[in-house]
Design a protein around this motif. Sequence first.
Motif, mmCIF file in Angstrom:
data_model
loop_
_atom_site.group_PDB
_atom_site.id
_atom_site.type_symbol
_atom_site.label_atom_id
_atom_site.label_comp_id
_atom_site.label_asym_id
_atom_site.label_seq_id
_atom_site.Cartn_x
_atom_site.Cartn_y
_atom_site.Cartn_z
ATOM 1 N N VAL A 32 43.314 61.461 47.374
ATOM 2 C CA VAL A 32 44.199 62.446 47.994
ATOM 3 C C VAL A 32 45.373 61.706 48.620
ATOM 4 O O VAL A 32 45.183 60.854 49.488
ATOM 5 C CB VAL A 32 43.469 63.269 49.075
ATOM 6 N N ASP A 33 46.565 62.047 48.190
ATOM 7 C CA ASP A 33 47.755 61.409 48.734
ATOM 8 C C ASP A 33 48.288 62.194 49.932
ATOM 9 O O ASP A 33 48.255 63.424 49.958
ATOM 10 C CB ASP A 33 48.856 61.340 47.671
ATOM 11 N N GLU A 34 48.778 61.466 50.908
ATOM 12 C CA GLU A 34 49.499 62.116 52.007
ATOM 13 C C GLU A 34 50.783 62.727 51.460
ATOM 14 O O GLU A 34 51.467 62.125 50.625
ATOM 15 C CB GLU A 34 49.839 61.095 53.093
ATOM 16 N N VAL A 35 51.096 63.942 51.917
ATOM 17 C CA VAL A 35 52.320 64.619 51.489
ATOM 18 C C VAL A 35 53.227 64.754 52.708
ATOM 19 O O VAL A 35 52.987 65.576 53.598
ATOM 20 C CB VAL A 35 52.020 65.999 50.879
ATOM 21 N N ALA A 36 54.257 63.917 52.744
ATOM 22 C CA ALA A 36 55.119 63.843 53.925
ATOM 23 C C ALA A 36 55.804 65.170 54.229
ATOM 24 O O ALA A 36 55.977 65.531 55.399
ATOM 25 C CB ALA A 36 56.161 62.743 53.729
ATOM 26 N N SER A 37 56.183 65.912 53.185
ATOM 27 C CA SER A 37 56.889 67.177 53.409
ATOM 28 C C SER A 37 56.003 68.218 54.070
ATOM 29 O O SER A 37 56.485 69.070 54.831
ATOM 30 C CB SER A 37 57.430 67.713 52.082
ATOM 31 N N ILE A 38 54.701 68.168 53.798
ATOM 32 C CA ILE A 38 53.765 69.098 54.448
ATOM 33 C C ILE A 38 53.452 68.609 55.854
ATOM 34 O O ILE A 38 53.437 69.396 56.810
ATOM 35 C CB ILE A 38 52.482 69.245 53.613
ATOM 36 N N ARG A 39 53.223 67.318 56.001
ATOM 37 C CA ARG A 39 52.965 66.748 57.329
ATOM 38 C C ARG A 39 54.110 67.072 58.294
ATOM 39 O O ARG A 39 53.876 67.342 59.477
ATOM 40 C CB ARG A 39 52.781 65.238 57.218
ATOM 41 N N ALA A 40 55.325 67.069 57.785
ATOM 42 C CA ALA A 40 56.497 67.309 58.635
ATOM 43 C C ALA A 40 56.516 68.713 59.236
ATOM 44 O O ALA A 40 57.202 68.953 60.231
ATOM 45 C CB ALA A 40 57.769 67.072 57.839
ATOM 46 N N LYS A 41 55.755 69.633 58.644
ATOM 47 C CA LYS A 41 55.716 71.000 59.150
ATOM 48 C C LYS A 41 54.661 71.207 60.236
ATOM 49 O O LYS A 41 54.579 72.286 60.825
ATOM 50 C CB LYS A 41 55.470 71.976 57.999
ATOM 51 N N ASN B 100 47.090 74.530 48.938
ATOM 52 C CA ASN B 100 47.746 74.761 47.649
ATOM 53 C C ASN B 100 48.057 73.445 46.928
ATOM 54 O O ASN B 100 47.986 73.367 45.700
ATOM 55 C CB ASN B 100 49.018 75.586 47.842
ATOM 56 N N HIS B 101 48.368 72.401 47.693
ATOM 57 C CA HIS B 101 48.554 71.081 47.084
ATOM 58 C C HIS B 101 47.253 70.626 46.437
ATOM 59 O O HIS B 101 47.262 70.085 45.315
ATOM 60 C CB HIS B 101 48.999 70.081 48.152
ATOM 61 N N LEU B 102 46.135 70.835 47.124
ATOM 62 C CA LEU B 102 44.829 70.460 46.570
ATOM 63 C C LEU B 102 44.501 71.298 45.337
ATOM 64 O O LEU B 102 43.894 70.798 44.383
ATOM 65 C CB LEU B 102 43.747 70.641 47.640
ATOM 66 N N ILE B 103 44.877 72.576 45.345
ATOM 67 C CA ILE B 103 44.670 73.431 44.173
ATOM 68 C C ILE B 103 45.476 72.913 42.994
ATOM 69 O O ILE B 103 44.972 72.750 41.883
ATOM 70 C CB ILE B 103 45.052 74.895 44.495
ATOM 71 N N ASP B 104 46.747 72.632 43.248
ATOM 72 C CA ASP B 104 47.655 72.208 42.175
ATOM 73 C C ASP B 104 47.284 70.860 41.574
ATOM 74 O O ASP B 104 47.576 70.593 40.395
ATOM 75 C CB ASP B 104 49.092 72.149 42.696
ATOM 76 N N HIS B 105 46.638 70.002 42.367
ATOM 77 C CA HIS B 105 46.355 68.641 41.904
ATOM 78 C C HIS B 105 44.881 68.395 41.569
ATOM 79 O O HIS B 105 44.485 67.254 41.324
ATOM 80 C CB HIS B 105 46.846 67.625 42.948
ATOM 81 N N GLY B 106 44.090 69.476 41.540
ATOM 82 C CA GLY B 106 42.732 69.379 41.018
ATOM 83 C C GLY B 106 41.636 69.041 42.004
ATOM 84 O O GLY B 106 40.448 69.196 41.688
ATOM 85 N N GLN B 107 41.989 68.585 43.215
ATOM 86 C CA GLN B 107 40.931 68.217 44.165
ATOM 87 C C GLN B 107 40.161 69.454 44.651
ATOM 88 O O GLN B 107 38.968 69.373 44.934
ATOM 89 C CB GLN B 107 41.512 67.472 45.369
ATOM 90 N N TYR B 108 40.853 70.570 44.743
ATOM 91 C CA TYR B 108 40.222 71.825 45.184
ATOM 92 C C TYR B 108 39.106 72.225 44.213
ATOM 93 O O TYR B 108 37.992 72.565 44.632
ATOM 94 C CB TYR B 108 41.292 72.913 45.273
ATOM 95 N N ALA B 109 39.391 72.184 42.917
ATOM 96 C CA ALA B 109 38.380 72.546 41.920
ATOM 97 C C ALA B 109 37.188 71.594 41.978
ATOM 98 O O ALA B 109 36.032 72.021 41.852
ATOM 99 C CB ALA B 109 39.000 72.548 40.523
ATOM 100 N N LYS B 110 37.469 70.302 42.181
ATOM 101 C CA LYS B 110 36.369 69.332 42.288
ATOM 102 C C LYS B 110 35.525 69.602 43.522
ATOM 103 O O LYS B 110 34.297 69.434 43.490
ATOM 104 C CB LYS B 110 36.931 67.913 42.306
ATOM 105 N N TRP B 111 36.165 70.006 44.613
ATOM 106 C CA TRP B 111 35.435 70.352 45.839
ATOM 107 C C TRP B 111 34.506 71.539 45.604
ATOM 108 O O TRP B 111 33.309 71.484 45.946
ATOM 109 C CB TRP B 111 36.451 70.667 46.942
#
Length: 341
Positions: free
Chosen positions: A65-74, A304-315
């Motif tokens: 899981v990568d940190e997403v700076a644009s989401i963290r900034a919010k 939604n980032h996790l959904i888009d990048h597949g980690q959500y489905a794996k969870w």
Amino acid sequence: MPRRRSALSLAAATLTVLALTAGLTSCGEEGGADGAAAPAGAVADGSVVIGAVSNGAAKETTVKVDEVASIRAKLPESVVEDGKLTIGLGMLPSGSPPLGYVGDDQKTVTGSEPDLGRLVAAVFGLEPEIKNATWENLFVGLDSGRTEAGLSNITDTEERKKKYEFACYREDNLGFEVVKDSDWNFDGTYQSLAGKTVAVGAGTNQEKILLEWKEKLEADGEKLTVKYYQESNSTYLALSSKKIDAYFGPNPNVAYHITQAASTPRATRSAGTFSGAGASLQGLICATAKKDSGLAEPLAEAINHLIDHGQYAKWLDAWNLADEAVKTAEVNPPGLPLTNS
């Protein structure tokens, strides 16, 4: 439980065989008495372990899981300043697999809900800190600021929106469980239950729905037999001996039992799901934060980032909850109405 206590009613009986209570610390936090985080499930080098020390309830899976700076900034500054995302869990005293409970190392809080919290924290670039409490104290923690986000099988209701904001991540479903070789499946309509015998917990939301279907079938000249058992072992004995055709209960509990029975002569499977909110509304389980905290939007973006990048489905796959997947995490969607919250 205000969330509809019925959604966890079977879990208490199931947990007696797991003896998990001993692993819960007096402070209600993950780790030892000093609150230090246990290693299993923690974020390390951009990886999150899903299903760690889960007593076989989940397939242990490591995801990047990568940190997403644009989401963290919010995120509000108060959330990022200590480098932690404090996640509230309301599973004391005994836990509720597969949602949240103490793992087989007798100290780590595991389960689908804290695992999603760990994934979300990784997107934020924050360390997850799980704080386990009773159901009532989960909300006290949110109100007081002791915890920042509640991930604890919390249903979206209009009543709760008076005090909280939501980012919804899973469907709130009831499930039908049948023996593995059964050829019956619930097709989403009450008519598919004609001639069946179904077990259900007394005084539960699912009983209310099932009895409504029974009345409709009787009006159609059809029969549905409803059975009650005092404990889960009796229910599953009746199912394996084919005295009943199906058990109707909270879908996460059904999913958990399926994993536990998979390698036994009493193997079962899911025969379909139905919204816990009834036919007119899909119930939703949501990450919950104090109203106007500014957390719901970044929480939803992280999911939604996790959904888009597949980690959500794996969870979801790891915890056998793929049938509760949402296509997108919504902020404050319609919840259970005030008349049914």
